[in-house]
Motif scaffolding. Sequence first.
Motif, mmCIF file in Angstrom:
data_model
loop_
_atom_site.group_PDB
_atom_site.id
_atom_site.type_symbol
_atom_site.label_atom_id
_atom_site.label_comp_id
_atom_site.label_asym_id
_atom_site.label_seq_id
_atom_site.Cartn_x
_atom_site.Cartn_y
_atom_site.Cartn_z
ATOM 1 N N THR A 1 0.825 -1.202 0.000
ATOM 2 C CA THR A 1 0.000 0.000 0.000
ATOM 3 C C THR A 1 0.861 1.255 0.000
ATOM 4 O OG1 THR A 1 -1.758 1.212 1.163
ATOM 5 C CG2 THR A 1 -0.205 -0.024 2.527
ATOM 6 N N THR A 2 0.379 2.279 -0.679
ATOM 7 C CA THR A 2 1.016 3.597 -0.620
ATOM 8 C C THR A 2 0.335 4.475 0.414
ATOM 9 O OG1 THR A 2 -0.368 4.214 -2.520
ATOM 10 C CG2 THR A 2 1.905 3.580 -2.983
ATOM 11 N N LEU B 1 5.620 -4.096 11.596
ATOM 12 C CA LEU B 1 5.255 -2.975 10.748
ATOM 13 C C LEU B 1 6.348 -2.799 9.701
ATOM 14 C CD1 LEU B 1 3.567 -0.471 10.019
ATOM 15 C CD2 LEU B 1 4.866 0.794 11.757
ATOM 16 N N ILE B 2 6.021 -2.993 8.439
ATOM 17 C CA ILE B 2 7.006 -2.907 7.358
ATOM 18 C C ILE B 2 6.788 -1.589 6.625
ATOM 19 C CG2 ILE B 2 7.894 -4.002 5.270
ATOM 20 C CD1 ILE B 2 6.715 -6.637 6.330
ATOM 21 N N CYS B 3 7.676 -0.630 6.852
ATOM 22 C CA CYS B 3 7.495 0.703 6.271
ATOM 23 C C CYS B 3 8.812 1.386 5.925
ATOM 24 C CB CYS B 3 6.674 1.579 7.219
ATOM 25 S SG CYS B 3 7.472 1.892 8.814
ATOM 26 N N ARG B 4 9.926 0.653 6.011
ATOM 27 C CA ARG B 4 11.243 1.207 5.723
ATOM 28 C C ARG B 4 11.881 0.449 4.560
ATOM 29 N NH1 ARG B 4 12.556 5.744 9.120
ATOM 30 N NH2 ARG B 4 11.549 5.412 11.140
ATOM 31 N N HIS C 1 5.255 3.659 1.127
ATOM 32 C CA HIS C 1 5.549 5.084 1.342
ATOM 33 C C HIS C 1 5.565 5.461 2.813
ATOM 34 C CE1 HIS C 1 4.192 6.287 -2.997
ATOM 35 N NE2 HIS C 1 5.347 5.645 -2.967
ATOM 36 N N GLY C 2 5.753 4.482 3.691
ATOM 37 C CA GLY C 2 5.830 4.780 5.105
ATOM 38 C C GLY C 2 4.500 4.644 5.815
ATOM 39 N N SER C 3 4.528 4.851 7.132
ATOM 40 C CA SER C 3 3.351 4.641 7.970
ATOM 41 C C SER C 3 3.174 5.772 8.960
ATOM 42 C CB SER C 3 3.493 3.313 8.731
ATOM 43 O OG SER C 3 2.546 3.206 9.769
ATOM 44 N N ILE C 4 1.927 6.060 9.289
ATOM 45 C CA ILE C 4 1.614 7.089 10.282
ATOM 46 C C ILE C 4 2.172 6.721 11.653
ATOM 47 C CG2 ILE C 4 -0.621 6.085 10.905
ATOM 48 C CD1 ILE C 4 -1.711 8.888 11.234
ATOM 49 N N MET D 1 7.445 8.508 6.384
ATOM 50 C CA MET D 1 6.442 8.879 5.389
ATOM 51 C C MET D 1 7.058 9.633 4.212
ATOM 52 S SD MET D 1 3.474 9.887 8.157
ATOM 53 C CE MET D 1 2.384 10.673 6.977
ATOM 54 N N ILE D 2 6.771 9.164 3.000
ATOM 55 C CA ILE D 2 7.254 9.776 1.766
ATOM 56 C C ILE D 2 6.150 10.672 1.233
ATOM 57 C CG2 ILE D 2 8.171 9.346 -0.537
ATOM 58 C CD1 ILE D 2 9.895 8.269 1.785
#
Length: 318
Positions: free
Chosen positions: A122-123, A155-158, A177-180, A186-187
């Motif tokens: 997800t973006t 949490l996979i966001c990097r 694109h990162g996570s809140i 966040m990108i």
Amino acid sequence: MSKSWPPPPIPPIPLEVKRAASEANLVIFVGAGVSRLMGCPSWDQFANAALRQLADLGSITFGDIQQLSHLPAKQRLSIALQVSNLESRPFKFNYAALIQPQRPSNSRVYEYLKSIGCTYVTTNYDQFLDSMPSKTKVGRPDAEGEATGKDEPELICRPHQLKGLRLREPGTVIHLHGSIDEPESMIMTTPQYIIHYDDECVKEFLDEMFDRYTILFLGYGLEEWEVLEHILRKGKKNDGKQQKKFLLTGFYSHQEKTFSHLYDYYEASFSVRLVHFSLDHKEYDQLEKIMEDWAGNLEVGDPLLVDELEYVLKVADE
């Protein structure tokens, strides 16, 4: 897929998507249009809210916001982030207030999506996909190698987390694109996009995804297609061996010409096939009905033995 018109309320599932699911070879790519059904803001609303937080702080005026209103949303957001870093102490946005729904929603779209049990990229920055229970077990393996489900999924966001064939883990959610939950990941701005997509981990991840998996994009309307095209351009060039890519998107019955041109454009430019549905009666809320129908007709199977062997050999090389 065809250019049949008018678009149906619930389109049939492409045979390639059904086959990919049965072979555990399907990735569902989720855009902002899905979170909009939960009450999350559009890019335009997101950018305006960020600027208003700066105006409340006194860093800009509401007159400045009005003067910036003609700019594209992502430019306004980039300006907001730039201004926030000019403070003697950089201002940290309240991203929860910016992104989380401002009104309650009864939509079950994410519940239907997660019930399919494939891999998700997800973006979006929100945690709706992560918070939904998965059909597959998660958590650390027990003594017999089975996931216990007792631990929270990672949490996979990097970018560095994309290494290691995460796509082979059904039920996994990958925030491209990162996570809140990790705001620094966040990108959002153009420079951040450029740096992010030049990262070797991101490039290898996209190459792997486009080369080996069938991908279903959904939640990408006209507002998000710039983001979508940025992703598609970073994948491997089509050499006739790539897996299929599909984009589920809605059109009104008077948009036949628009659909026809976009159908040809995405097929020729990115080897993406448009799967169209009707917006005439429920607009984008129709996406929830489609996901309810498709979730009941997609069965995720086990990976093919040859794929498993290739995976083991690749991990061994790493």
